[in-house]
Design an enzyme around this catalytic site. Sequence first.
Site, mmCIF file in Angstrom:
data_model
loop_
_atom_site.group_PDB
_atom_site.id
_atom_site.type_symbol
_atom_site.label_atom_id
_atom_site.label_comp_id
_atom_site.label_asym_id
_atom_site.label_seq_id
_atom_site.Cartn_x
_atom_site.Cartn_y
_atom_site.Cartn_z
ATOM 1 N N VAL A 11 0.823 -1.207 0.000
ATOM 2 C CA VAL A 11 0.000 0.000 0.000
ATOM 3 C C VAL A 11 0.860 1.263 0.000
ATOM 4 O O VAL A 11 0.643 2.182 -0.788
ATOM 5 C CB VAL A 11 -0.971 -0.017 1.207
ATOM 6 C CG1 VAL A 11 -1.626 1.337 1.410
ATOM 7 C CG2 VAL A 11 -2.045 -1.068 0.972
ATOM 8 N N GLY A 254 -7.290 -15.952 0.038
ATOM 9 C CA GLY A 254 -6.123 -15.801 0.908
ATOM 10 C C GLY A 254 -5.628 -14.383 0.790
ATOM 11 O O GLY A 254 -6.407 -13.468 0.536
ATOM 12 N N CYS A 257 -5.181 -9.523 3.107
ATOM 13 C CA CYS A 257 -6.305 -8.701 3.560
ATOM 14 C C CYS A 257 -7.554 -9.470 3.985
ATOM 15 O O CYS A 257 -7.973 -9.350 5.135
ATOM 16 C CB CYS A 257 -6.682 -7.692 2.476
ATOM 17 S SG CYS A 257 -5.404 -6.446 2.303
HETATM 18 P P1 NAD Z 1 3.303 -4.573 4.288
HETATM 19 O O1 NAD Z 1 3.564 -5.478 5.420
HETATM 20 O O2 NAD Z 1 3.591 -5.024 2.885
HETATM 21 O O3 NAD Z 1 4.106 -3.199 4.518
HETATM 22 C C1 NAD Z 1 4.152 -2.509 5.696
HETATM 23 C C2 NAD Z 1 5.455 -1.738 5.739
HETATM 24 O O4 NAD Z 1 5.454 -0.873 6.874
HETATM 25 C C3 NAD Z 1 6.700 -2.613 5.880
HETATM 26 O O5 NAD Z 1 7.614 -2.304 4.856
HETATM 27 C C4 NAD Z 1 7.245 -2.253 7.256
HETATM 28 O O6 NAD Z 1 8.658 -2.344 7.330
HETATM 29 C C5 NAD Z 1 6.776 -0.835 7.406
HETATM 30 N N1 NAD Z 1 6.724 -0.353 8.790
HETATM 31 C C6 NAD Z 1 6.259 -0.975 9.901
HETATM 32 N N2 NAD Z 1 6.365 -0.172 10.970
HETATM 33 C C7 NAD Z 1 6.879 0.989 10.546
HETATM 34 C C8 NAD Z 1 7.189 2.226 11.184
HETATM 35 N N3 NAD Z 1 6.972 2.412 12.480
HETATM 36 N N4 NAD Z 1 7.714 3.194 10.438
HETATM 37 C C9 NAD Z 1 7.943 3.041 9.116
HETATM 38 N N5 NAD Z 1 7.640 1.900 8.450
HETATM 39 C C10 NAD Z 1 7.133 0.890 9.155
HETATM 40 O O7 NAD Z 1 1.771 -4.135 4.416
HETATM 41 P P2 NAD Z 1 0.724 -3.764 3.246
HETATM 42 O O8 NAD Z 1 0.279 -4.983 2.531
HETATM 43 O O9 NAD Z 1 1.248 -2.616 2.461
HETATM 44 O O10 NAD Z 1 -0.502 -3.284 4.137
HETATM 45 C C11 NAD Z 1 -0.470 -2.085 4.894
HETATM 46 C C12 NAD Z 1 -1.871 -1.797 5.394
HETATM 47 O O11 NAD Z 1 -2.759 -1.565 4.287
HETATM 48 C C13 NAD Z 1 -2.502 -2.922 6.201
HETATM 49 O O12 NAD Z 1 -3.325 -2.375 7.186
HETATM 50 C C14 NAD Z 1 -3.357 -3.640 5.165
HETATM 51 O O13 NAD Z 1 -4.437 -4.324 5.763
HETATM 52 C C15 NAD Z 1 -3.854 -2.488 4.336
HETATM 53 N N6 NAD Z 1 -4.202 -2.843 2.957
HETATM 54 C C16 NAD Z 1 -3.440 -3.723 2.259
HETATM 55 C C17 NAD Z 1 -3.783 -4.026 0.945
HETATM 56 C C18 NAD Z 1 -2.975 -5.029 0.158
HETATM 57 O O14 NAD Z 1 -3.473 -5.470 -0.892
HETATM 58 N N7 NAD Z 1 -1.786 -5.396 0.579
HETATM 59 C C19 NAD Z 1 -4.900 -3.416 0.336
HETATM 60 C C20 NAD Z 1 -5.627 -2.485 1.070
HETATM 61 C C21 NAD Z 1 -5.265 -2.214 2.386
#
Ligand code: NAD
Length: 428
Positions: A11, A254, A257
């Site tokens: 995201v 899976g 999300c």
């Molecule tokens: P991800 O795990 O791929 O990425 C999260 C990133 O945040 C990691 O790179 C991590 O190192 C970083 N991080 C953690 N703590 C941190 C901090 N304190 N400071 C700076 N960086 C930090 O997660 P994602 O898949 O991108 O999902 C993020 C959010 O968006 C979640 O809540 C998820 O539910 C939501 N979301 C995801 C999707 C999807 O398709 N992946 C779609 C919509 C919403």
Amino acid sequence: MRISVIGTGYVGLVTGVCLAQLGHAVTCCDVIKEKIGLISAGTSPIFEPKLEGLLKKNLSSGRLKATTDIPSAVSNSEMSFICVGTPSREDGSIDLTYIQSAAESVSKSMKDGHVVTVKSTVVPGTTQSLIPILEKSGHSFGLCMNPEFLKEGSAVDDFMNPDRIVLGGRDDASRKALAKVYAPFSCPKLEVDLSTAEMIKYAANAFLATKISFINEIANMCERGGIDVTKVAEGIGLDSRIGPKFLKAGCGFGGSCFPKDVKALVSWSKSRSYVPLVIESVLEVNKKQPLMLVDMAQKSLASLKGKTVSVLGLSFKPDTDDIREAPSLSIIQKLLDSGSKVVVYDPQSMENVKRIYADRIYYAKTPQECLEGSDAALIVTEWKEVRALQPVDFKAMKRPLIIDGRRALNPDLFIKAGIEYHGIGWGR
Ligand code: NAD
């Protein structure tokens, strides 16, 4: 606008790159040095169509930067998007550790008038609960919740062509600032409060997950009644009240999300003394669905002990390397527990699976190599390489047997070639 993005996962990185493409000055931040190193060098740490090209373009235009120096990124920006992970705890509830620590970092460096926007998926009430952390800054601030609806595999296109944008805000001024970021988009924009924005995201994912478990349950019934579920799905999908999407029966949902979000919603609801029966059973159906493929193979082979089973596709869906909560993982585990030798193939996510199963399973370089000498082929992810397989490819198996968990192949073609074919909801 000058924007900092905290967290550069699926995201955060897509948001950062796309906002830069829209003309904003964006700094992407993460705590993982290696990720930032790759991003700064124009390499996307994740496989996502179109992302790397746009990343390179915006880095060279100077509109996009990446750093681990969160304080400087925040203090030099007017708005921070918090895009960190919100994983499930053991009991299914949401772990807010990363959200809180990201809010702490922003709070320490923000200046007067900074707008903090939560983009991560968080249960209702979470964004509001960050206020005490942000108040520690001693500065005035705006607060928004802007859920993200992108899908992995088409994340850039989804971000750039949204069906709607939800502008959740603590007050009008916060919502107005957020609306400015999205000014170039002409889709419907919903202005709501923080908790409504949070609930919209959960309700959307729970509804889509319900559609999947619903059609999977219908598929399991179709199999027992000699009915092909694909025709049933077409028949109901043409009803404009239902619609055709998310009605593809298969071996379950899976990804990062749906499972996590549905569990979090159930847990949030129960903590408020309401048991959500429909949504709870969506998870139950989904837990059993991948194992249907193993059962089908077992029925055909009598016993799986000592048999070689090919698993075609490992990522939770095509066009991504993401294996989080992928049906392939519970299938592989069940096969190993049954004493099978497991050979897998996936064009993108083999390295991720290696981190879990190491040398307990075998990794093939091509779908054809994966099939060589095997007793059963389980189709788990409908990659185009898998959909393109022809009867001749299965002839190298010890005994050609296809268990199609995604209804990816045309059964008639394979049956005509003398291959045993079974598929979820096929009914023959
Ligand atoms: P991800 O795990 O791929 O990425 C999260 C990133 O945040 C990691 O790179 C991590 O190192 C970083 N991080 C953690 N703590 C941190 C901090 N304190 N400071 C700076 N960086 C930090 O997660 P994602 O898949 O991108 O999902 C993020 C959010 O968006 C979640 O809540 C998820 O539910 C939501 N979301 C995801 C999707 C999807 O398709 N992946 C779609 C919509 C919403």
